[in-house]
Motif scaffolding. Structure first.
Motif, PDB file in Angstrom:
ATOM      1  N   MET A   1      -8.057   0.190 -11.857  1.00 49.45           N
ATOM      2  CA  MET A   1      -7.242  -0.423 -10.280  1.00 49.45           C
ATOM      3  C   MET A   1      -7.038   0.980  -9.565  1.00 49.45           C
ATOM      4  O   MET A   1      -6.421   2.012 -10.029  1.00 49.45           O
ATOM      5  CB  MET A   1      -6.101  -0.975 -10.786  1.00 49.45           C
ATOM      6  CG  MET A   1      -6.280  -2.245 -11.524  1.00 49.45           C
ATOM      7  SD  MET A   1      -4.680  -3.222 -11.992  1.00 49.45           S
ATOM      8  CE  MET A   1      -3.598  -3.187 -10.483  1.00 49.45           C
ATOM      9  N   ASP A   2      -7.278   0.801  -8.439  1.00 49.16           N
ATOM     10  CA  ASP A   2      -7.138   1.845  -7.532  1.00 49.16           C
ATOM     11  C   ASP A   2      -5.744   1.244  -6.712  1.00 49.16           C
ATOM     12  O   ASP A   2      -5.073   0.568  -6.921  1.00 49.16           O
ATOM     13  CB  ASP A   2      -8.279   2.179  -6.566  1.00 49.16           C
ATOM     14  CG  ASP A   2      -8.523   1.135  -5.537  1.00 49.16           C
ATOM     15  OD1 ASP A   2      -7.672   0.066  -5.260  1.00 49.16           O
ATOM     16  OD2 ASP A   2      -9.644   1.141  -4.781  1.00 49.16           O
ATOM     17  N   SER A   3      -5.184   2.260  -5.733  1.00 49.29           N
ATOM     18  CA  SER A   3      -3.841   2.273  -5.215  1.00 49.29           C
ATOM     19  C   SER A   3      -3.974   1.044  -4.331  1.00 49.29           C
ATOM     20  O   SER A   3      -2.958   0.312  -4.252  1.00 49.29           O
ATOM     21  CB  SER A   3      -3.668   3.255  -4.104  1.00 49.29           C
ATOM     22  OG  SER A   3      -4.495   3.482  -3.228  1.00 49.29           O
ATOM     23  N   LEU A   4      -5.123   0.560  -3.634  1.00 50.62           N
ATOM     24  CA  LEU A   4      -4.997  -1.017  -3.026  1.00 50.62           C
ATOM     25  C   LEU A   4      -4.886  -2.106  -3.819  1.00 50.62           C
ATOM     26  O   LEU A   4      -4.148  -3.072  -3.800  1.00 50.62           O
ATOM     27  CB  LEU A   4      -6.174  -0.969  -2.027  1.00 50.62           C
ATOM     28  CG  LEU A   4      -6.296  -2.127  -1.366  1.00 50.62           C
ATOM     29  CD1 LEU A   4      -5.064  -2.699  -0.438  1.00 50.62           C
ATOM     30  CD2 LEU A   4      -7.548  -2.302  -0.543  1.00 50.62           C
ATOM     31  N   ASP A   5      -5.651  -1.985  -5.238  1.00 45.51           N
ATOM     32  CA  ASP A   5      -5.270  -3.181  -6.049  1.00 45.51           C
ATOM     33  C   ASP A   5      -3.980  -3.093  -6.587  1.00 45.51           C
ATOM     34  O   ASP A   5      -3.495  -4.158  -6.604  1.00 45.51           O
ATOM     35  CB  ASP A   5      -6.468  -2.814  -7.480  1.00 45.51           C
ATOM     36  CG  ASP A   5      -7.831  -2.890  -6.982  1.00 45.51           C
ATOM     37  OD1 ASP A   5      -8.265  -3.703  -6.191  1.00 45.51           O
ATOM     38  OD2 ASP A   5      -8.789  -2.362  -7.829  1.00 45.51           O
ATOM     39  N   ARG A   6      -3.419  -2.235  -6.775  1.00 40.92           N
ATOM     40  CA  ARG A   6      -2.018  -2.011  -7.232  1.00 40.92           C
ATOM     41  C   ARG A   6      -1.037  -2.752  -6.222  1.00 40.92           C
ATOM     42  O   ARG A   6      -0.222  -3.220  -6.401  1.00 40.92           O
ATOM     43  CB  ARG A   6      -1.633  -0.635  -7.707  1.00 40.92           C
ATOM     44  CG  ARG A   6      -2.347  -0.024  -8.913  1.00 40.92           C
ATOM     45  CD  ARG A   6      -1.745   1.002  -9.566  1.00 40.92           C
ATOM     46  NE  ARG A   6      -1.993   2.360  -8.675  1.00 40.92           N
ATOM     47  CZ  ARG A   6      -3.175   3.012  -8.551  1.00 40.92           C
ATOM     48  NH1 ARG A   6      -4.053   2.936  -9.438  1.00 40.92           N
ATOM     49  NH2 ARG A   6      -3.271   4.108  -7.927  1.00 40.92           N
ATOM     50  N   THR A  32      -4.617  -3.627   4.954  1.00 39.71           N
ATOM     51  CA  THR A  32      -6.169  -4.026   4.543  1.00 39.71           C
ATOM     52  C   THR A  32      -6.410  -5.292   5.391  1.00 39.71           C
ATOM     53  O   THR A  32      -5.416  -5.611   6.049  1.00 39.71           O
ATOM     54  CB  THR A  32      -6.378  -4.044   3.161  1.00 39.71           C
ATOM     55  OG1 THR A  32      -7.808  -4.116   2.876  1.00 39.71           O
ATOM     56  CG2 THR A  32      -6.023  -5.218   2.712  1.00 39.71           C
ATOM     57  N   GLU A  36     -11.278  -7.997   2.815  1.00 35.35           N
ATOM     58  CA  GLU A  36     -11.020  -6.927   1.750  1.00 35.35           C
ATOM     59  C   GLU A  36     -10.087  -7.529   0.694  1.00 35.35           C
ATOM     60  O   GLU A  36     -10.371  -7.360  -0.513  1.00 35.35           O
ATOM     61  CB  GLU A  36     -10.637  -5.849   2.247  1.00 35.35           C
ATOM     62  CG  GLU A  36     -10.275  -4.691   1.113  1.00 35.35           C
ATOM     63  CD  GLU A  36     -11.794  -4.333   0.276  1.00 35.35           C
ATOM     64  OE1 GLU A  36     -11.694  -3.567  -0.416  1.00 35.35           O
ATOM     65  OE2 GLU A  36     -13.017  -4.646   0.946  1.00 35.35           O
ATOM     66  N   ARG A  40     -10.907  -8.331  -3.058  1.00 31.70           N
ATOM     67  CA  ARG A  40      -9.934  -7.801  -4.258  1.00 31.70           C
ATOM     68  C   ARG A  40      -9.684  -8.795  -5.225  1.00 31.70           C
ATOM     69  O   ARG A  40      -9.642  -8.344  -6.380  1.00 31.70           O
ATOM     70  CB  ARG A  40      -9.120  -6.880  -3.796  1.00 31.70           C
ATOM     71  CG  ARG A  40      -9.557  -5.670  -2.797  1.00 31.70           C
ATOM     72  CD  ARG A  40     -10.115  -4.468  -3.855  1.00 31.70           C
ATOM     73  NE  ARG A  40     -10.850  -3.353  -3.113  1.00 31.70           N
ATOM     74  CZ  ARG A  40     -10.178  -2.003  -3.248  1.00 31.70           C
ATOM     75  NH1 ARG A  40      -9.351  -1.944  -4.275  1.00 31.70           N
ATOM     76  NH2 ARG A  40     -10.543  -0.924  -2.419  1.00 31.70           N
TER      77      ARG A  40
END
Length: 147
Positions: A1-6, A32, A36, A40
């Motif tokens: 998970m990247d920062s956007l997923d978190r 975002t 997107e 996600r």
């Protein structure tokens, strides 16, 4: 998970806007696009990082009931029993565990009396006892990720 997923997971646990374009509203809040955000969420579900995305209802406040239940089922009969348990629409979640009590599931019914009826039906169908473990107190545990 990247920062956007978190950020997505953190934001969506905090409530969902009631508006004509709720996803666009959430996307704008976290920086975002709506497309997107939707992509996600789909990817998190597909990968199994998220197992469910949807509303949580408080069954008791709506006149219904919830309970946690467990069963002790021999390994040779596990698949048959799991299929019978899962066939009940009142079974919200069902988990296999490495324990003497190896099937755990949550029942959600329209009325409190429905719990006993479903448990009795599962016991009749499977031939095994269902251990009913109603909650004594409810706690909310939120899961948050550092962005």
């Amino acid at each position: 998970m990247d920062s956007l997923d978190r950020a997505i997971v953190n934001r969506l646990q905090g409530g969902f806007p009631v508006s004509q374009r709720p996803y666009a509203e959430v996307a704008a809040e976290i920086g975002t696009s709506e497309d997107e955000l939707l992509a996600r969420i789909d990817a998190l579900l597909e990968s199994g990082i998220l197992t469910r995305f949807g509303p949580m209802y408080h069954a008791e406040r709506m006149g219904g009931a919830l309970t946690l239940a467990a069963m002790q089922v021999p390994a040779h009969d596990f698949e048959r029993v799991a299929a019978l348990v899962n066939a009940h629409p009142e079974v919200a979640h069902n988990y296999a565990r490495e324990h003497d009590f190896n099937i755990w599931f949550v029942l959600a019914t329209e009325t409190p009396k429905g719990i006993d009826a479903v448990i009795a039906a599962i016991e009749r169908e499977t031939g095994y006892r269902v251990y009913n473990m109603p909650k004594l107190e409810e706690f909310f545990v939120g899961l948050r990720f550092e962005a």
